[in-house]
Design a protein around this motif. Structure first.
Motif, PDB file in Angstrom:
ATOM      1  N   GLY A 169       2.547  23.196   7.891  1.00  0.00           N
ATOM      2  CA  GLY A 169       2.195  22.201   8.892  1.00  0.00           C
ATOM      3  C   GLY A 169       2.431  20.802   8.361  1.00  0.00           C
ATOM      4  O   GLY A 169       2.547  20.583   7.149  1.00  0.00           O
ATOM      5  N   PRO A 170       2.526  19.810   9.258  1.00  0.00           N
ATOM      6  CA  PRO A 170       2.781  18.430   8.838  1.00  0.00           C
ATOM      7  C   PRO A 170       1.605  17.843   8.081  1.00  0.00           C
ATOM      8  O   PRO A 170       0.461  18.254   8.266  1.00  0.00           O
ATOM      9  N   GLY A 171       1.904  16.865   7.259  1.00  0.00           N
ATOM     10  CA  GLY A 171       0.863  16.195   6.480  1.00  0.00           C
ATOM     11  C   GLY A 171       1.380  15.793   5.118  1.00  0.00           C
ATOM     12  O   GLY A 171       2.287  16.435   4.579  1.00  0.00           O
ATOM     13  N   ILE A 172       0.809  14.742   4.578  1.00  0.00           N
ATOM     14  CA  ILE A 172       1.304  14.200   3.327  1.00  0.00           C
ATOM     15  C   ILE A 172       1.062  15.152   2.157  1.00  0.00           C
ATOM     16  O   ILE A 172       1.908  15.304   1.267  1.00  0.00           O
ATOM     17  N   TYR A 173      -0.083  15.842   2.139  1.00  0.00           N
ATOM     18  CA  TYR A 173      -0.379  16.752   1.033  1.00  0.00           C
ATOM     19  C   TYR A 173       0.466  18.017   1.120  1.00  0.00           C
ATOM     20  O   TYR A 173       0.890  18.565   0.092  1.00  0.00           O
ATOM     21  N   TYR A 202       0.827  -1.207   0.000  1.00  0.00           N
ATOM     22  CA  TYR A 202       0.000   0.000   0.000  1.00  0.00           C
ATOM     23  C   TYR A 202       0.865   1.262   0.000  1.00  0.00           C
ATOM     24  O   TYR A 202       0.456   2.312  -0.514  1.00  0.00           O
ATOM     25  N   GLY A 203       2.062   1.162   0.571  1.00  0.00           N
ATOM     26  CA  GLY A 203       2.971   2.299   0.571  1.00  0.00           C
ATOM     27  C   GLY A 203       3.436   2.676  -0.824  1.00  0.00           C
ATOM     28  O   GLY A 203       3.783   3.842  -1.082  1.00  0.00           O
ATOM     29  N   ALA A 204       3.454   1.704  -1.753  1.00  0.00           N
ATOM     30  CA  ALA A 204       3.818   2.003  -3.140  1.00  0.00           C
ATOM     31  C   ALA A 204       2.851   3.016  -3.735  1.00  0.00           C
ATOM     32  O   ALA A 204       3.248   3.908  -4.499  1.00  0.00           O
ATOM     33  N   ARG A 205       1.576   2.892  -3.402  1.00  0.00           N
ATOM     34  CA  ARG A 205       0.585   3.857  -3.876  1.00  0.00           C
ATOM     35  C   ARG A 205       0.914   5.266  -3.412  1.00  0.00           C
ATOM     36  O   ARG A 205       0.904   6.232  -4.180  1.00  0.00           O
ATOM     37  N   ILE A 206       1.231   5.377  -2.130  1.00  0.00           N
ATOM     38  CA  ILE A 206       1.483   6.688  -1.540  1.00  0.00           C
ATOM     39  C   ILE A 206       2.758   7.301  -2.107  1.00  0.00           C
ATOM     40  O   ILE A 206       2.796   8.480  -2.464  1.00  0.00           O
ATOM     41  N   SER A 207       3.822   6.519  -2.208  1.00  0.00           N
ATOM     42  CA  SER A 207       5.095   7.035  -2.704  1.00  0.00           C
ATOM     43  C   SER A 207       4.993   7.489  -4.153  1.00  0.00           C
ATOM     44  O   SER A 207       5.507   8.553  -4.522  1.00  0.00           O
ATOM     45  N   LEU A 208       4.329   6.691  -4.986  1.00  0.00           N
ATOM     46  CA  LEU A 208       4.151   7.093  -6.384  1.00  0.00           C
ATOM     47  C   LEU A 208       3.273   8.333  -6.485  1.00  0.00           C
ATOM     48  O   LEU A 208       3.536   9.227  -7.302  1.00  0.00           O
ATOM     49  N   GLN A 209       2.251   8.397  -5.654  1.00  0.00           N
ATOM     50  CA  GLN A 209       1.377   9.567  -5.658  1.00  0.00           C
ATOM     51  C   GLN A 209       2.151  10.824  -5.261  1.00  0.00           C
ATOM     52  O   GLN A 209       2.023  11.867  -5.903  1.00  0.00           O
ATOM     53  N   ILE A 210       2.956  10.705  -4.220  1.00  0.00           N
ATOM     54  CA  ILE A 210       3.763  11.844  -3.784  1.00  0.00           C
ATOM     55  C   ILE A 210       4.706  12.282  -4.890  1.00  0.00           C
ATOM     56  O   ILE A 210       4.814  13.477  -5.211  1.00  0.00           O
ATOM     57  N   GLY A 211       5.416  11.320  -5.496  1.00  0.00           N
ATOM     58  CA  GLY A 211       6.375  11.660  -6.531  1.00  0.00           C
ATOM     59  C   GLY A 211       5.742  12.367  -7.710  1.00  0.00           C
ATOM     60  O   GLY A 211       6.224  13.411  -8.160  1.00  0.00           O
ATOM     61  N   GLY A 236      12.121  11.342   3.537  1.00  0.00           N
ATOM     62  CA  GLY A 236      12.900  12.055   4.553  1.00  0.00           C
ATOM     63  C   GLY A 236      12.019  12.904   5.454  1.00  0.00           C
ATOM     64  O   GLY A 236      12.203  12.935   6.680  1.00  0.00           O
ATOM     65  N   LEU A 237      11.049  13.599   4.850  1.00  0.00           N
ATOM     66  CA  LEU A 237      10.132  14.410   5.642  1.00  0.00           C
ATOM     67  C   LEU A 237       9.272  13.532   6.557  1.00  0.00           C
ATOM     68  O   LEU A 237       9.021  13.886   7.711  1.00  0.00           O
ATOM     69  N   SER A 238       8.832  12.392   6.034  1.00  0.00           N
ATOM     70  CA  SER A 238       8.050  11.471   6.864  1.00  0.00           C
ATOM     71  C   SER A 238       8.907  10.888   7.978  1.00  0.00           C
ATOM     72  O   SER A 238       8.435  10.671   9.100  1.00  0.00           O
ATOM     73  N   PHE A 239      10.178  10.626   7.670  1.00  0.00           N
ATOM     74  CA  PHE A 239      11.099  10.113   8.688  1.00  0.00           C
ATOM     75  C   PHE A 239      11.244  11.104   9.831  1.00  0.00           C
ATOM     76  O   PHE A 239      11.384  10.707  10.997  1.00  0.00           O
ATOM     77  N   LEU A 240      11.202  12.407   9.499  1.00  0.00           N
ATOM     78  CA  LEU A 240      11.310  13.450  10.518  1.00  0.00           C
ATOM     79  C   LEU A 240       9.975  13.756  11.185  1.00  0.00           C
ATOM     80  O   LEU A 240       9.907  14.615  12.071  1.00  0.00           O
ATOM     81  N   GLY A 241       8.911  13.074  10.749  1.00  0.00           N
ATOM     82  CA  GLY A 241       7.605  13.277  11.361  1.00  0.00           C
ATOM     83  C   GLY A 241       6.796  14.398  10.759  1.00  0.00           C
ATOM     84  O   GLY A 241       5.767  14.795  11.315  1.00  0.00           O
ATOM     85  N   LEU A 242       7.232  14.929   9.589  1.00  0.00           N
ATOM     86  CA  LEU A 242       6.537  16.058   8.981  1.00  0.00           C
ATOM     87  C   LEU A 242       5.694  15.656   7.782  1.00  0.00           C
ATOM     88  O   LEU A 242       4.868  16.436   7.322  1.00  0.00           O
ATOM     89  N   GLY A 243       5.919  14.469   7.253  1.00  0.00           N
ATOM     90  CA  GLY A 243       5.185  14.018   6.071  1.00  0.00           C
ATOM     91  C   GLY A 243       3.957  13.226   6.461  1.00  0.00           C
ATOM     92  O   GLY A 243       3.085  13.707   7.193  1.00  0.00           O
ATOM     93  N   ALA A 244       3.883  11.992   5.964  1.00  0.00           N
ATOM     94  CA  ALA A 244       2.745  11.125   6.295  1.00  0.00           C
ATOM     95  C   ALA A 244       2.703  10.857   7.796  1.00  0.00           C
ATOM     96  O   ALA A 244       3.721  10.604   8.421  1.00  0.00           O
ATOM     97  N   GLN A 245       1.515  10.906   8.339  1.00  0.00           N
ATOM     98  CA  GLN A 245       1.341  10.714   9.772  1.00  0.00           C
ATOM     99  C   GLN A 245       0.799   9.309  10.055  1.00  0.00           C
ATOM    100  O   GLN A 245       0.085   8.724   9.241  1.00  0.00           O
ATOM    101  N   PRO A 246       1.167   8.745  11.224  1.00  0.00           N
ATOM    102  CA  PRO A 246       0.671   7.413  11.597  1.00  0.00           C
ATOM    103  C   PRO A 246      -0.859   7.400  11.594  1.00  0.00           C
ATOM    104  O   PRO A 246      -1.484   8.410  11.945  1.00  0.00           O
ATOM    105  N   PRO A 247      -1.469   6.294  11.213  1.00  0.00           N
ATOM    106  CA  PRO A 247      -0.864   4.994  10.853  1.00  0.00           C
ATOM    107  C   PRO A 247      -0.690   4.799   9.348  1.00  0.00           C
ATOM    108  O   PRO A 247      -0.717   3.666   8.875  1.00  0.00           O
TER     109      PRO A 247
END
Length: 294
Positions: free
Chosen positions: A152-156, A90-99, A230-241
């Motif tokens: 602010g943090p968030g995937i979008y 499912y993460g493949a969907r998110i990563s491709l969408q982000i890119g 990298g942003l998600s790793f720092l807690g600023l991108g995609a948020q749990p879960p």
């Protein structure tokens, strides 16, 4: 007769467009084809994720926490008992969408600024390029962090931040190409015939500046995926879960000794996807290099 046949073949070769020659060279590039295969695999995984994933990526089962890879859980489970294999799919969907979305934002804005700046020149060119130079003076991740602190943090918001960060690259590349193309005879002829600026920019200048744009776009998608992770790793991108690969890496860093699979497999997924885009981008760059078309 043989001489005439040779002349005909020579004329046919010369009449071939750069695009035809480039695509033929692309098909002969084994590393580029390997990159295309990698991207197709990830695209299929992303599209058919509900059919491929054996479990719900968000389903928690604390009884199965920290299970190593097995026949039941191919890539093991995380601290909440979630299936890592399902989350990576499912993460493949998110990563491709982000890119794609991040690069689309930078593509639209950067190409527009580059076309206007390069075609009109003067004070407008000076103003746009100085702003681009100012943005380029910051490291990409630092500028993205500044934008994220505002949005602010968030995937979008991460997509928007990464898209803004890559705008100067497109603006400078397109401007450089436009400065060369606008001096060509067909552009001068269109101007002499009274064609308006919008028609000249879109039909003649933009279309003949596509090669560097395609190369930059392919390479930028891979970098955008890395920066988003990298942003998600720092807690600023995609948020749990959310099952995003960078967030999965961040969650797994605390368990590298006891459960290294939690962080290892998302890292491998990021590396493979970015490798695919880089191989295709390098293939396009070699295919469109005029020095190789002899």
């Amino acid at each position: 007769m043989a001489k005439l046949t040779g002349i005909t073949a020579e004329k046919k070769i010369k009449s071939e467009s750069l695009w035809t020659i480039s695509l033929r060279r692309m098909r002969k590039n084994r590393t580029a084809i390997a990159g295309v295969i990698i991207l197709i695999i990830f695209a299929v995984i992303a599209i058919f994720a509900p059919l491929i994933a054996p479990y719900d990526p968000l389903e928690q089962n604390f009884i199965k926490s920290f299970r190593p890879p097995s026949s039941e859980n191919l890539l093991g489970t995380d601290e909440f008992g979630r299936d890592i294999f399902s989350r990576i799919i499912y993460g493949a969907r998110i990563s491709l969408q982000i890119g794609f979305i991040a690069v689309f934002i930078s593509l639209i804005v950067g190409v527009s600024l580059g076309l206007i700046s390069g075609y009109y020149g003067g004070w407008l060119d000076m103003l746009v390029m100085r702003i681009m130079d100012l943005m380029l003076s910051f490291p990409y991740i630092l500028l993205a962090l500044v934008i994220m602190s505002i949005l602010g943090p968030g995937i979008y918001n991460a997509m928007i931040a990464i898209g803004i960060v890559y705008v100067p690259q497109y603006a400078r590349i397109v401007r450089s190409s436009v400065l060369s193309v606008k001096k060509k005879e067909y552009v001068l002829a269109a101007q002499a015939l009274g064609a308006n600026d919008l028609r000249i920019i879109l039909k003649h200048v933009f279309l003949n500046s596509m090669a560097p744009i395609i190369i930059q776009t392919t390479l930028s998608i891979g970098r955008a995926i890395i920066n988003a992770a990298g942003l998600s790793f720092l807690g600023l991108g995609a948020q749990p879960p959310t099952p995003e690969w960078g967030a999965m890496l961040s969650n797994g860093q605390d368990f590298l000794r006891n459960a290294p699979w939690i962080a290892t497999f998302p890292g491998i997924a990021i590396a493979l996807l970015v490798l695919g885009f880089n191989l295709v981008g390098d293939g396009f760059r070699d295919a469109f290099d005029p020095r190789l078309h002899k």
